[in-house]
Write a protein that holds these residues in place. Structure first.
Motif, PDB file in Angstrom:
ATOM      1  N   ARG B 222      -1.182   3.511  17.217  1.00  0.00           N
ATOM      2  CA  ARG B 222      -0.886   3.987  15.701  1.00  0.00           C
ATOM      3  C   ARG B 222       0.235   3.008  15.234  1.00  0.00           C
ATOM      4  O   ARG B 222       0.366   2.462  14.206  1.00  0.00           O
ATOM      5  CB  ARG B 222      -0.400   5.473  15.859  1.00  0.00           C
ATOM      6  N   TRP B 223       1.006   2.222  16.320  1.00  0.00           N
ATOM      7  CA  TRP B 223       2.008   1.293  15.980  1.00  0.00           C
ATOM      8  C   TRP B 223       1.214   0.174  15.245  1.00  0.00           C
ATOM      9  O   TRP B 223       1.850  -0.230  14.306  1.00  0.00           O
ATOM     10  CB  TRP B 223       2.669   0.944  17.384  1.00  0.00           C
ATOM     11  N   PHE B 224       0.373  -0.383  15.894  1.00  0.00           N
ATOM     12  CA  PHE B 224      -0.420  -1.484  15.368  1.00  0.00           C
ATOM     13  C   PHE B 224      -0.977  -1.043  13.952  1.00  0.00           C
ATOM     14  O   PHE B 224      -0.938  -1.673  12.776  1.00  0.00           O
ATOM     15  CB  PHE B 224      -1.781  -1.806  16.035  1.00  0.00           C
ATOM     16  N   ALA B 225      -1.841   0.171  13.933  1.00  0.00           N
ATOM     17  CA  ALA B 225      -2.421   0.845  12.638  1.00  0.00           C
ATOM     18  C   ALA B 225      -1.288   0.949  11.378  1.00  0.00           C
ATOM     19  O   ALA B 225      -1.775   0.564  10.264  1.00  0.00           O
ATOM     20  CB  ALA B 225      -3.061   2.092  12.780  1.00  0.00           C
ATOM     21  N   GLU B 226      -0.110   1.367  12.009  1.00  0.00           N
ATOM     22  CA  GLU B 226       0.591   1.513  10.612  1.00  0.00           C
ATOM     23  C   GLU B 226       1.433   0.213  10.162  1.00  0.00           C
ATOM     24  O   GLU B 226       1.720   0.359   8.936  1.00  0.00           O
ATOM     25  CB  GLU B 226       1.894   2.464  11.496  1.00  0.00           C
ATOM     26  N   TYR B 227       1.593  -0.709  11.083  1.00  0.00           N
ATOM     27  CA  TYR B 227       2.304  -2.003  10.570  1.00  0.00           C
ATOM     28  C   TYR B 227       1.156  -3.288  10.304  1.00  0.00           C
ATOM     29  O   TYR B 227       1.695  -4.198   9.632  1.00  0.00           O
ATOM     30  CB  TYR B 227       3.337  -2.294  11.367  1.00  0.00           C
ATOM     31  N   GLN B 228       0.088  -3.213  10.267  1.00  0.00           N
ATOM     32  CA  GLN B 228      -0.949  -4.148  10.042  1.00  0.00           C
ATOM     33  C   GLN B 228      -1.098  -3.922   8.588  1.00  0.00           C
ATOM     34  O   GLN B 228      -0.670  -2.918   7.858  1.00  0.00           O
ATOM     35  CB  GLN B 228      -2.100  -3.912  10.617  1.00  0.00           C
ATOM     36  N   PRO B 229      -1.145  -5.124   7.929  1.00  0.00           N
ATOM     37  CA  PRO B 229      -0.863  -5.526   6.324  1.00  0.00           C
ATOM     38  C   PRO B 229      -1.667  -4.537   5.791  1.00  0.00           C
ATOM     39  O   PRO B 229      -1.253  -3.824   4.470  1.00  0.00           O
ATOM     40  CB  PRO B 229      -1.339  -6.778   6.149  1.00  0.00           C
ATOM     41  N   PHE B 230      -3.009  -4.052   6.054  1.00  0.00           N
ATOM     42  CA  PHE B 230      -3.943  -3.011   5.276  1.00  0.00           C
ATOM     43  C   PHE B 230      -3.358  -1.687   5.129  1.00  0.00           C
ATOM     44  O   PHE B 230      -3.478  -1.292   3.915  1.00  0.00           O
ATOM     45  CB  PHE B 230      -5.333  -3.026   5.811  1.00  0.00           C
ATOM     46  N   THR B 231      -2.632  -1.125   5.946  1.00  0.00           N
ATOM     47  CA  THR B 231      -1.987   0.000   5.848  1.00  0.00           C
ATOM     48  C   THR B 231      -1.080   0.443   4.976  1.00  0.00           C
ATOM     49  O   THR B 231      -1.147   1.218   4.091  1.00  0.00           O
ATOM     50  CB  THR B 231      -1.456   0.650   7.265  1.00  0.00           C
ATOM     51  N   PRO B 232       0.031  -0.706   4.752  1.00  0.00           N
ATOM     52  CA  PRO B 232       0.975  -0.664   3.543  1.00  0.00           C
ATOM     53  C   PRO B 232       0.382  -0.926   2.299  1.00  0.00           C
ATOM     54  O   PRO B 232       0.802  -0.203   1.302  1.00  0.00           O
ATOM     55  CB  PRO B 232       2.116  -1.631   3.817  1.00  0.00           C
ATOM     56  N   PHE B 233      -0.712  -1.905   2.275  1.00  0.00           N
ATOM     57  CA  PHE B 233      -1.355  -2.058   0.931  1.00  0.00           C
ATOM     58  C   PHE B 233      -2.011  -0.780   0.581  1.00  0.00           C
ATOM     59  O   PHE B 233      -1.720  -0.223  -0.663  1.00  0.00           O
ATOM     60  CB  PHE B 233      -2.409  -3.034   1.403  1.00  0.00           C
ATOM     61  N   ILE B 234      -2.873  -0.109   1.571  1.00  0.00           N
ATOM     62  CA  ILE B 234      -3.565   1.070   1.005  1.00  0.00           C
ATOM     63  C   ILE B 234      -2.517   2.259   0.730  1.00  0.00           C
ATOM     64  O   ILE B 234      -2.689   2.768  -0.223  1.00  0.00           O
ATOM     65  CB  ILE B 234      -4.351   1.662   2.348  1.00  0.00           C
ATOM     66  N   LEU B 240       0.689   4.984  -5.649  1.00  0.00           N
ATOM     67  CA  LEU B 240       0.618   4.485  -7.257  1.00  0.00           C
ATOM     68  C   LEU B 240      -0.365   5.502  -7.857  1.00  0.00           C
ATOM     69  O   LEU B 240      -0.224   5.920  -9.122  1.00  0.00           O
ATOM     70  CB  LEU B 240       0.301   3.070  -7.281  1.00  0.00           C
ATOM     71  N   LEU B 241      -1.598   5.526  -7.422  1.00  0.00           N
ATOM     72  CA  LEU B 241      -2.652   6.396  -7.990  1.00  0.00           C
ATOM     73  C   LEU B 241      -2.657   7.729  -7.828  1.00  0.00           C
ATOM     74  O   LEU B 241      -2.897   8.319  -8.657  1.00  0.00           O
ATOM     75  CB  LEU B 241      -4.123   5.759  -7.399  1.00  0.00           C
ATOM     76  N   LEU B 242      -2.109   8.228  -6.732  1.00  0.00           N
ATOM     77  CA  LEU B 242      -2.341   9.705  -6.465  1.00  0.00           C
ATOM     78  C   LEU B 242      -0.912  10.569  -6.277  1.00  0.00           C
ATOM     79  O   LEU B 242      -0.746  11.551  -6.154  1.00  0.00           O
ATOM     80  CB  LEU B 242      -3.214   9.985  -5.310  1.00  0.00           C
ATOM     81  N   GLY B 243       0.119   9.533  -6.529  1.00  0.00           N
ATOM     82  CA  GLY B 243       1.248  10.226  -6.430  1.00  0.00           C
ATOM     83  C   GLY B 243       1.920  10.570  -5.114  1.00  0.00           C
ATOM     84  O   GLY B 243       3.033  11.500  -4.781  1.00  0.00           O
ATOM     85  N   SER B 244       1.344  10.261  -3.823  1.00  0.00           N
ATOM     86  CA  SER B 244       1.736  10.655  -2.520  1.00  0.00           C
ATOM     87  C   SER B 244       3.232   9.608  -2.206  1.00  0.00           C
ATOM     88  O   SER B 244       3.117   8.571  -2.848  1.00  0.00           O
ATOM     89  CB  SER B 244       0.601  10.040  -1.372  1.00  0.00           C
ATOM     90  N   ALA B 245       3.709   9.850  -1.295  1.00  0.00           N
ATOM     91  CA  ALA B 245       4.851   9.090  -0.944  1.00  0.00           C
ATOM     92  C   ALA B 245       4.733   7.819  -0.424  1.00  0.00           C
ATOM     93  O   ALA B 245       3.732   7.662   0.322  1.00  0.00           O
ATOM     94  CB  ALA B 245       5.823  10.021  -0.111  1.00  0.00           C
ATOM     95  N   ILE B 246       5.591   6.848  -1.012  1.00  0.00           N
ATOM     96  CA  ILE B 246       5.186   5.489  -0.693  1.00  0.00           C
ATOM     97  C   ILE B 246       6.362   4.965   0.433  1.00  0.00           C
ATOM     98  O   ILE B 246       5.816   4.376   1.412  1.00  0.00           O
ATOM     99  CB  ILE B 246       5.329   4.487  -2.076  1.00  0.00           C
ATOM    100  N   GLY B 247       7.427   5.147   0.223  1.00  0.00           N
ATOM    101  CA  GLY B 247       8.447   4.909   1.222  1.00  0.00           C
ATOM    102  C   GLY B 247       8.602   3.475   1.748  1.00  0.00           C
ATOM    103  O   GLY B 247       8.296   2.671   0.836  1.00  0.00           O
ATOM    104  N   LYS B 248       8.771   3.310   2.826  1.00  0.00           N
ATOM    105  CA  LYS B 248       8.968   1.991   3.366  1.00  0.00           C
ATOM    106  C   LYS B 248       7.695   1.219   3.024  1.00  0.00           C
ATOM    107  O   LYS B 248       7.686  -0.237   3.165  1.00  0.00           O
ATOM    108  CB  LYS B 248       9.061   1.978   4.730  1.00  0.00           C
ATOM    109  N   ASP B 249       6.359   1.635   2.676  1.00  0.00           N
ATOM    110  CA  ASP B 249       5.106   1.082   2.588  1.00  0.00           C
ATOM    111  C   ASP B 249       5.285  -0.010   1.508  1.00  0.00           C
ATOM    112  O   ASP B 249       4.609  -1.040   1.332  1.00  0.00           O
ATOM    113  CB  ASP B 249       3.926   1.714   2.652  1.00  0.00           C
TER     114      ASP B 249
END
Lengths: 338, 278
Positions: B222-234, B240-249
């Motif tokens: 999970r640690w890798f999945a959370e911080y690899q670039p694609f997860t914050p991008f997604i 932005l599109l659906l209104g979910s929390a963005i937070g640190k991402d």
């Protein structure tokens, strides 16, 4: 080093001293000096792997040298590469056209990269396509071109910016005789217009035909330099060759002509000669006296092939060729070279 | 035929170094060349577009019910469509930039690149042309895939400002991945090699939050999945599109994007300008 162009360097399109290049342990160019006057054809001759292409790549700013002072079109290669690039045109050994687009698009691409205006670019493209007999093929992708057409397009692209110094690396390798002669005509036209041409070739007749000066490169060193005539004078390669069909006649001729070198397998004798009338008559007199008749008599005068083989034969090529043995070897293996 | 009748070009008058104006002009010329290639030989472009569309349809219509049951507790294909589209869009960016890696590598084997190197043009122009062409192709793909998503029922609730931010994010990510792809293309000896080395660009979204939330993954991974670039991008796009929390991402996405642009450009430029004989 001074950068003021004094009279002698201004007249030299290419001036190199002590040019060196090594790939790892292997020395490719071992201190080359070149002086090519503007408006002339200079030919760099040498066997495969002699370093010809490396020399062109360095002089045309494609790769760096390890040492030496080089000026091209009056600019220092190391510190003014951009100015050198603006003055030169390069047609390398391997086709440098964009195969995915048409001939005309290739030409317009060059015009854009030389920052010509739209109309100007179109005019020059049309002019050069016509001059190089490519009008019909202009709308077809370059990938469909024959070797000769692609080479012509390659040179036409090189000429778009009106370069003053042109590097041609083996421009006729792989071309049929007609295309080759067409290429020679193009090169002569360029020089007539005052362009300097630096030509590498492994065809000796090509250098003989085109070049004002020839340098022979072997093992990373220039082993000889001069006009075609000067180089031919370096090598005592002339001889008269007598061929027999009758072994008996061959035997008695060989006995009579003691200074001839024998080739028993093909029943031929080779007599050193400068090809002059007097020497030729002497040979005929000997034959008459011995009462033998040769089936074929050929006079062989030294050509650049002899020079080439004499100068590049041994791995430790001496600057002055030693020997009658070398030209003989040259004449024998000549057919396989051409 | 005569060379003098060709009037000398402006480039024939030597300048110490090409100005910014010439860099822009040469880059535009190179961009035109790349677009001409793409238009003449669209197979690679189509291929790049087809993969995300097929994956979108596969995940929504084949796997959608089951995956959404795991996510929401009850099967809801429409909800999964909303979840998966931002992931598919980032996968589109990754896949399209993989195409750039292949085409850059193919282009470098062409003899004309050596010609460019001996011409008085801006050194960066060849790469800028590829990057601009690559980003343009990525953005076209993103727009088309978004169109497909809307057509099958994707209904984002983004405001115009959020749409604009989403567009900006897509441009930043495509710029970052395209520069990276150019470096991969330059460093690979063959187009096949470039395609293999660049595979993570297509695979990393799977190892992030594109299809399932990272919470559902085992702890060590999970640690890798959370911080690899694609997860914050997604996650940022999702927000932005659906209104979910963005937070640190949001910050992570911006940081990854800018860092990859800078690194990709430095790496690519170093590869392209190195002396080919050394």
């Amino acid at each position: 080093m001074t950068t003021t162009a004094t009279a002698p360097t201004r007249d030299l399109a290419i001036a190199a001293t002590g040019l060196r290049k090594a790939y790892g342990e292997k020395t490719v160019l071992d201190g080359i000096d070149l002086a090519v006057p503007a408006g002339t054809v200079f030919s760099l001759l040498g066997p495969n792997g002699a370093g010809k292409t490396t020399a062109v790549q360095i002089l045309s700013t494609l790769i760096g040298a390890d040492g030496g002072d080089v000026r091209v079109a009056g600019y220092d290669l190391a510190t003014q590469a951009h100015a050198v690039r603006a003055a030169i045109g390069v047609t390398g050994q391997f086709s440098a056209v964009d195969n995915l687009i048409t001939g005309e698009e290739n030409m317009l691409l060059m015009a854009d990269l030389h920052h010509l205006g739209r109309r100007e670019g179109r005019r020059i493209t049309a002019e050069l396509l016509a001059a190089f007999d490519l009008v019909e093929a202009a709308g077809k992708p370059a990938s469909t071109y024959s070797g000769g057409m692609r080479r012509r397009l390659d040179i036409a692209m090189t000429l778009v910016g009106g370069p003053r110094v042109i590097f041609l690396d083996e421009p006729t390798t792989g071309l049929d005789p007609r295309s080759r002669h067409g290429m020679w005509r193009i090169i002569r036209d360029l020089v007539a217009d005052g362009v300097t041409v630096f030509l590498t070739t492994q065809y000796l007749d090509e250098a003989d035909e085109l070049a004002d000066r020839i340098a022979v490169l072997d093992g990373g060193r220039l082993v000889a330099q001069g006009t075609a005539e000067e180089l031919k004078r370096l090598v005592p390669g002339g001889h008269v060759r007598l061929r027999f069909t009758d072994p008996a006649a061959y035997g008695s001729a060989a006995a009579a002509l003691r200074e001839a070198s024998r080739d028993d397998a093909s029943l031929t004798l080779r007599i050193p000669s400068d090809g002059g009338q007097r020497q030729l008559r002497a040979v005929l007199d000997w034959l008459d006296t011995a009462g033998v008749e040769a089936d074929e008599l050929t006079v062989h005068t030294p050509d650049l092939d002899d020079v080439f083989f004499a100068l590049t034969a041994s791995p430790t090529s001496p600057a002055s060729p030693s020997a009658p043995a070398a030209p003989a070897a040259g004449a024998d293996s000549k057919e396989t070279v051409r | 035929m005569s060379a003098p009748s060709l009037s000398p070009s402006p480039a024939a008058s030597p300048s110490p170094s090409p100005s910014l104006r010439l860099t822009v002009r040469d880059s535009a010329t190179m961009l035109r060349r790349n677009l001409l290639h793409a238009r003449r030989y669209p197979s690679l472009t189509l291929n790049v577009l087809l993969t995300p569309v097929v994956l979108l349809l596969l995940f929504v219509y084949v796997l959608g019910d089951t995956l959404s049951a795991g996510l929401a507790g009850h099967p809801d294909r429409g909800q999964y469509l909303a979840y998966v589209v931002p992931g598919i869009l980032m996968l589109t960016v990754g896949g399209a930039s993989l195409g750039t890696a292949v085409s850059v590598c193919t282009d470098m084997t062409e003899g004309i690149i050596a010609r460019f190197r001996t011409m008085a043009i801006s050194r960066g122009a060849v790469l800028f042309g590829h990057v601009a062409g690559g980003v343009l192709q990525v953005m076209i793909s993103v727009v088309l895939v978004t169109g497909v998503a809307l057509a099958i029922g994707f209904r984002p609730d983004a405001t115009p400002v959020e749409w604009l931010a989403a567009l900006g994010l897509a441009v930043l990510v495509s710029l970052a991945l395209t520069w990276l792809a150019v470096g991969i293309g330059l460093s690979s000896p063959t187009p096949e090699g470039a395609s293999n080395v660049g595979l993570p660009l297509l695979m990393l979204p799977f190892l992030g939050s594109a299809f399932v939330p990272v919470d559902s993954m085992p702890g060590w991974f999970r640690w890798f999945a959370e911080y690899q670039p694609f997860t914050p991008f997604i996650e940022t796009l999702r927000g932005l599109l659906l209104g979910s929390a963005i937070g640190k991402d949001g910050w992570l996405a911006l940081g990854w994007g800018v860092a990859l642009v800078v690194l990709g450009q430095l790496w690519s430029t170093a590869l392209f300008t190195r002396d080919p004989s050394r």
